[in-house]
Motif scaffolding. Structure first.
Motif, PDB file in Angstrom:
ATOM      1  N   UNK B 202       7.018  -5.047 -15.377  1.00  0.00           N
ATOM      2  CA  UNK B 202       7.695  -5.924 -14.420  1.00  0.00           C
ATOM      3  C   UNK B 202       9.205  -5.946 -14.704  1.00  0.00           C
ATOM      4  N   UNK B 203       9.567  -5.988 -15.973  1.00  0.00           N
ATOM      5  CA  UNK B 203      10.996  -6.003 -16.326  1.00  0.00           C
ATOM      6  C   UNK B 203      11.689  -4.707 -15.905  1.00  0.00           C
ATOM      7  N   UNK B 204      10.975  -3.599 -16.084  1.00  0.00           N
ATOM      8  CA  UNK B 204      11.534  -2.307 -15.656  1.00  0.00           C
ATOM      9  C   UNK B 204      11.819  -2.367 -14.156  1.00  0.00           C
ATOM     10  N   UNK B 205      10.853  -2.862 -13.397  1.00  0.00           N
ATOM     11  CA  UNK B 205      11.023  -2.934 -11.939  1.00  0.00           C
ATOM     12  C   UNK B 205      12.112  -3.939 -11.569  1.00  0.00           C
ATOM     13  N   UNK B 206      12.186  -5.020 -12.327  1.00  0.00           N
ATOM     14  CA  UNK B 206      13.196  -6.054 -12.061  1.00  0.00           C
ATOM     15  C   UNK B 206      14.616  -5.508 -12.161  1.00  0.00           C
ATOM     16  N   UNK B 207      14.788  -4.487 -12.986  1.00  0.00           N
ATOM     17  CA  UNK B 207      16.140  -3.933 -13.184  1.00  0.00           C
ATOM     18  C   UNK B 207      16.757  -3.479 -11.864  1.00  0.00           C
ATOM     19  N   UNK B 208      15.882  -3.196 -10.867  1.00  0.00           N
ATOM     20  CA  UNK B 208      16.377  -2.738  -9.563  1.00  0.00           C
ATOM     21  C   UNK B 208      17.146  -3.826  -8.828  1.00  0.00           C
ATOM     22  N   UNK B 209      17.031  -5.068  -9.289  1.00  0.00           N
ATOM     23  CA  UNK B 209      17.760  -6.159  -8.635  1.00  0.00           C
ATOM     24  C   UNK B 209      19.264  -6.005  -8.863  1.00  0.00           C
ATOM     25  N   UNK B 210      19.608  -5.266  -9.913  1.00  0.00           N
ATOM     26  CA  UNK B 210      21.028  -5.054 -10.191  1.00  0.00           C
ATOM     27  C   UNK B 210      21.663  -4.168  -9.110  1.00  0.00           C
ATOM     28  N   UNK B 211      22.927  -4.474  -8.768  1.00  0.00           N
ATOM     29  CA  UNK B 211      23.642  -3.649  -7.786  1.00  0.00           C
ATOM     30  C   UNK B 211      24.776  -2.897  -8.461  1.00  0.00           C
ATOM     31  N   UNK B 212      24.839  -1.609  -8.380  1.00  0.00           N
ATOM     32  CA  UNK B 212      23.840  -0.733  -7.771  1.00  0.00           C
ATOM     33  C   UNK B 212      22.609  -0.605  -8.673  1.00  0.00           C
ATOM     34  N   UNK B 213      21.516  -0.225  -8.076  1.00  0.00           N
ATOM     35  CA  UNK B 213      20.270  -0.167  -8.842  1.00  0.00           C
ATOM     36  C   UNK B 213      20.220   1.064  -9.747  1.00  0.00           C
ATOM     37  N   UNK B 214      19.778   0.862 -10.999  1.00  0.00           N
ATOM     38  CA  UNK B 214      19.642   2.016 -11.901  1.00  0.00           C
ATOM     39  C   UNK B 214      18.359   2.806 -11.644  1.00  0.00           C
ATOM     40  N   UNK B 215      17.511   2.303 -10.779  1.00  0.00           N
ATOM     41  CA  UNK B 215      16.205   2.934 -10.587  1.00  0.00           C
ATOM     42  C   UNK B 215      15.848   2.909  -9.100  1.00  0.00           C
ATOM     43  N   UNK B 216      15.146   3.927  -8.646  1.00  0.00           N
ATOM     44  CA  UNK B 216      14.662   3.929  -7.265  1.00  0.00           C
ATOM     45  C   UNK B 216      13.140   3.774  -7.289  1.00  0.00           C
ATOM     46  N   UNK B 217      12.592   3.475  -6.126  1.00  0.00           N
ATOM     47  CA  UNK B 217      11.130   3.393  -6.014  1.00  0.00           C
ATOM     48  C   UNK B 217      10.506   4.733  -6.397  1.00  0.00           C
ATOM     49  N   UNK B 218      11.233   5.807  -6.147  1.00  0.00           N
ATOM     50  CA  UNK B 218      10.681   7.133  -6.472  1.00  0.00           C
ATOM     51  C   UNK B 218      10.540   7.286  -7.988  1.00  0.00           C
ATOM     52  N   UNK B 219      11.507   6.730  -8.731  1.00  0.00           N
ATOM     53  CA  UNK B 219      11.374   6.728 -10.195  1.00  0.00           C
ATOM     54  C   UNK B 219      10.173   5.878 -10.603  1.00  0.00           C
ATOM     55  N   UNK B 220      10.037   4.733  -9.930  1.00  0.00           N
ATOM     56  CA  UNK B 220       8.926   3.830 -10.257  1.00  0.00           C
ATOM     57  C   UNK B 220       7.579   4.513 -10.008  1.00  0.00           C
ATOM     58  N   UNK B 221       7.507   5.289  -8.914  1.00  0.00           N
ATOM     59  CA  UNK B 221       6.248   6.003  -8.628  1.00  0.00           C
ATOM     60  C   UNK B 221       5.905   6.940  -9.783  1.00  0.00           C
ATOM     61  N   UNK B 222       6.938   7.524 -10.384  1.00  0.00           N
ATOM     62  CA  UNK B 222       6.721   8.444 -11.494  1.00  0.00           C
ATOM     63  C   UNK B 222       6.305   7.691 -12.762  1.00  0.00           C
ATOM     64  N   UNK B 223       7.074   6.667 -13.107  1.00  0.00           N
ATOM     65  CA  UNK B 223       6.820   5.944 -14.366  1.00  0.00           C
ATOM     66  C   UNK B 223       5.570   5.057 -14.319  1.00  0.00           C
ATOM     67  N   UNK B 224       5.066   4.871 -13.122  1.00  0.00           N
ATOM     68  CA  UNK B 224       3.872   4.047 -12.931  1.00  0.00           C
ATOM     69  C   UNK B 224       2.656   4.577 -13.697  1.00  0.00           C
ATOM     70  N   UNK B 225       2.592   5.894 -13.838  1.00  0.00           N
ATOM     71  CA  UNK B 225       1.386   6.536 -14.383  1.00  0.00           C
ATOM     72  C   UNK B 225       0.888   5.875 -15.671  1.00  0.00           C
ATOM     73  N   UNK B 226       1.802   5.411 -16.519  1.00  0.00           N
ATOM     74  CA  UNK B 226       1.360   4.848 -17.804  1.00  0.00           C
ATOM     75  C   UNK B 226       0.681   3.490 -17.661  1.00  0.00           C
TER      76      UNK B 226
END
Lengths: 371, 413
Positions: B202-226
């Motif tokens: 959740x914290x990793x995903x929360x980082x996207x609230x920062x502007x500009x975002x350090x992460x995209x949903x596409x990165x999240x789709x990748x890192x989700x696997x774990x």
């Protein structure tokens, strides 16, 4: 048969019938699925009515539902949006497939017909915990009806409902069996009208009229005309009487089915001597299973082969509405079961409309000629 | 040129390589389970995996494999094979691809290891029930169904009783399948790790609230696997802690996931696995970053129902109340919250022909979002791993038109 005229009228114009019933002061609850505990609705003095969708103005559903939802779901939504279901005092959604589950949400958020209930039945129908859960869910539903309509459903009411439903289902089973023995005693489209109207008509009136039809059929000597091939129809809902007529024109007859608008609706007796809620749950645990529920990985295949043998079926027609996931998942294995048993089979998928008549007749004739 | 490469390198995640190694090791271990005397269970992506970890059973996720198949562009071919087996092309493309894989050991790693048992939790859909029945017949192994009553408007007492009883049945099933007792002490530790993993995710995903975002949903789709495959292990906790650290570094250094982030978007539904890069580039070309999505959040969305001190009994409720097993209005609420939290300018909805519980109701959510949040929405229709269903030129045109509206909406045109 003159006694069948009313069944045809009701089957063709269910909403007109409902409006008349409403005018006579009846309260009507619509439902979609054969797992709806109709007996509880009946016991409350309300009228349960199965909704099939009129298939008119179906494009209206585009506002809420994707094109890959089945035509039952789309058509029902279109009807409620068009105001065709204004006669309803409420709707009941038992938990079955993913599409009906989401239709329930969309319906709840966009319509206001009075009573609304999700009856979230278990998906597993093979454990004691699921049985107890189901009994609790049925009791909750009973409570919701009592509260909304300010009434009391007594055990006595429930027992009378169980007797009534056993009577109706018993009659339907007997009529099916007579027809299976000699298909010429009643045509497929007549039988279709009888079963379909049974989900729509006032159940007390229905019980009398069904008994009369059964009595008449028992007296009747079959013409023996339809001594052709014996077919079974397997799938979800068959809402097309023409199918039966075309099959008969191809030299065959549908002698049995595994449809939720057929045997899955009426098979299975409720034990009148068991506590009512338990008895209702027990029926759901023993009647032929819908593929959206689970008894065992082989339950439907075994049931199908059993029915094929019992009713001396020559061939099976799989008929299903397009975009029905549970049935589409079962089709390959059921087909494999039949293939291994040497039972020829064919698949027909339809949306709100059937393929053109000539084309369909040719397909049926080709299939029947193969048997 | 060298400078551009340098910029690109900065945006890349160092952790990505490490995750590939972890996933590689995981699949090697799973595929050699038989040689090491370990048992393998196939389990649905949203299923209660922690008891398997406690029992030292290796969980394998056909859905994760489906995503790999999609990303490797092998989905179309496998789906076609499934159709030849009689499965309708309208069915879930994960299921079709997996069913076709089993008899031919297909897909990117030459098929999944044979299961010793199947664990199916229907909190994500009714499709998994049918899919696991297919595999139970094919592999002829025991199937446990964890039946999670759908929560249209709430979670009833009888549903609570039912799922808790099933937890006991599940444990008994595992004890039978493994021939040994369940270690309740160990389950406390596994539960703690699972919750810790979910929090970090959740914290990793929360980082996207920062502007500009350090992460995209596409990165999240990748890192989700774990979080999907190794939930309940120390590996997940360590990895996400590291990823989070990297995320913080990026934020501190002002590195954004999309070079010139001007527009922030929210993604709904599963990814289009075979078009991740294309979609990512397409949106980036409009200076748009898909900062968050409703899908990857689903693996940490029901933490609020977990009792840290009694993980085992509370997990049954948490697994029942996950994002997809709730009513459309409940899902819309989550979407509203995410729109605010990540401060997005638009919503991209994937109308996924493979997933009816996720997709039916999207039209209503779209209307609610437009009315209440006043942001533009668009729909992309496809099957998530069947690339034959993707109409590139049509979708490209629609994205261009959508981005025009967003720009107008922001007063940039």
């Amino acid at each position: 048969m003159e006694s069948l005229r009313e069944f045809h009228e009701v089957a063709q114009n269910p909403y007109r019938y409902a409006a008349e019933l409403k005018d006579r002061g009846r309260k009507i609850l619509g439902y979609f699925c054969s797992y709806t505990p109709e007996e509880i609705i009946y016991a409350a003095g309300l009228h349960p009515m199965r909704l099939f969708g009129s298939k008119e103005h179906i494009h209206l559903a585009d506002k809420h539902l994707q094109s890959y939802s089945c035509s039952l779901v789309r058509s029902a939504m279109a009807d409620v949006m068009a105001g065709s279901l204004a006669f309803l005092d409420g709707t009941v959604f038992p938990h079955t497939c993913d599409s009906i589950q989401r239709l329930s949400d969309i319906w709840r958020l966009n319509t206001n017909l009075g009573f609304f209930a999700d009856v979230v039945l278990p998906v597993k129908l093979n454990t004691e915990s699921a049985r107890e859960y189901m009994i609790a869910v049925l009791a909750r539903f009973k409570g919701e009806l009592e509260e909304h309509f300010s009434l009391k459903i007594t055990d006595g009411n429930l027992r009378s409902a169980i007797v009534r439903y056993n009577e109706i289902r018993g009659c339907l089973t007997s009529i099916y069996e007579l027809h299976a023995k000699d298909p010429s005693v009643i045509s497929g489209s007549d039988l279709y009208a009888v079963v379909r109207a049974s989900m729509i008509m006032d159940r007390d009136d229905l019980a009398v009229k069904l008994a009369a039809v059964l009595h008449e059929l028992k007296q009747k000597q079959g013409t023996g005309r339809n001594s052709g091939k014996r077919l079974m129809l397997v799938g979800n809902i068959c809402d097309h009487p023409d199918i039966y007529t075309l099959i008969e024109r191809s030299g065959a007859a549908v002698v049995w089915d595994d449809l939720c608008s057929g045997t899955r609706y009426f098979e299975g007796k409720i034990d009148p001597d068991t506590e009512p809620m338990t008895a209702l749950a027990n029926r759901y645990f023993t009647r032929p299973v819908c593929p959206a529920k689970h008894v065992s990985p082989f339950a439907r295949g075994e049931h199908l082969l059993g029915q094929v043998r019992e009713h001396r079926v020559d061939g099976v027609i799989f008929f299903q509405l397009k975009f029905c996931d549970p049935h589409s998942f079962d089709y390959p294995y059921l087909k494999e079961f039949l293939d291994r048993a040497g039972i020829p089979n064919m698949m027909l998928e339809a949306e709100d409309q059937l393929p053109p008549e000539g084309q369909l007749l040719t397909r049926f004739e080709t299939f029947v000629a193969m048997l | 040129m060298a400078q551009i490469d340098e910029e690109k390198k900065k945006r890349k995640f160092k952790s990505a390589g490490k995750m590939r190694d972890i996933m590689f090791e995981y699949y090697v271990e799973a595929k050699s389970a038989g040689d090491n005397g370990k048992k393998v269970a196939w389990i649905t992506s949203g299923g209660p995996v922690e008891p398997l970890i406690v029992m030292d059973v290796i969980p394998v996720y056909p859905e994760n494999y489906g995503a790999m198949i999609g990303a490797s562009h092998m989905g179309g071919d496998l789906c076609e094979k499934a159709e030849a087996m009689g499965y309708s092309s309208d069915l879930c493309s994960y299921a079709r691809a997996d069913i076709a894989c089993a008899p031919v050991n297909g897909g990117p790693i030459g098929g999944l290891p044979r299961p010793d048992m199947l664990v199916c939790c229907n909190n994500i859909c009714g499709t998994v029930l049918k899919w696991y029945e297919v595999q139970a017949r094919y592999f002829n192994v025991p199937l446990f169904i964890f039946d999670t009553p759908f929560c249209h408007t709430g979670f009833s007492d009888e549903a609570r009783t039912y799922v808790r009883r099933q937890l006991n049945e599940y444990i008994a099933f595992l004890e039978g399948a493994c021939g040994r007792k369940f270690d309740f002490d160990r389950s406390i530790e596994v539960g703690r790790l699972s919750l810790q993993g979910q929090r970090l995710w959740q914290e990793v995903l929360d980082a996207a609230a920062h502007k500009p975002s350090p992460i995209t949903a596409f990165d999240a789709f990748f890192f989700l696997a774990l979080i999907v495959t190794l939930r309940g292990t120390q590996t997940v906790v360590d990895f996400y802690a590291e990823l989070l650290h990297e995320m913080k570094e990026k934020v501190a250094a002002g590195i954004s996931a999309v070079p010139r982030e001007r527009y922030r978007l929210l993604w709904d539904n599963l990814p289009v696995w075979y078009r991740l890069k294309w979609l990512s580039d397409k949106f980036a070309s409009h200076d748009a970053c898909l900062v968050a999505d409703t899908y990857t959040t689903a693996w940490c969305g029901s933490m609020k129902y977990i009792d840290e001190n009694d993980f085992l009994s509370s997990m049954a409720e948490a697994y029942t109340r996950i994002y997809l097993n709730i009513g459309v209005d409940e899902m819309a609420k989550t979407v509203f919250e995410m729109i605010d939290k990540y401060d997005v300018d638009g919503l991209v909805m994937h109308s996924n022909r493979s997933c009816k519980p996720y997709s039916l109701g999207q039209y209503d959510i779209q209307r609610m979002v437009q009315e209440r949040k006043g942001i533009p929405c668009m729909m992309i229709e496809s099957h998530m791993v069947d690339e034959r269903s993707f109409s590139e030129s049509q979708i490209s045109t629609r994205i261009d038109a959508f981005m025009e509206i967003i720009k107008q909406h922001k007063g940039h045109v």
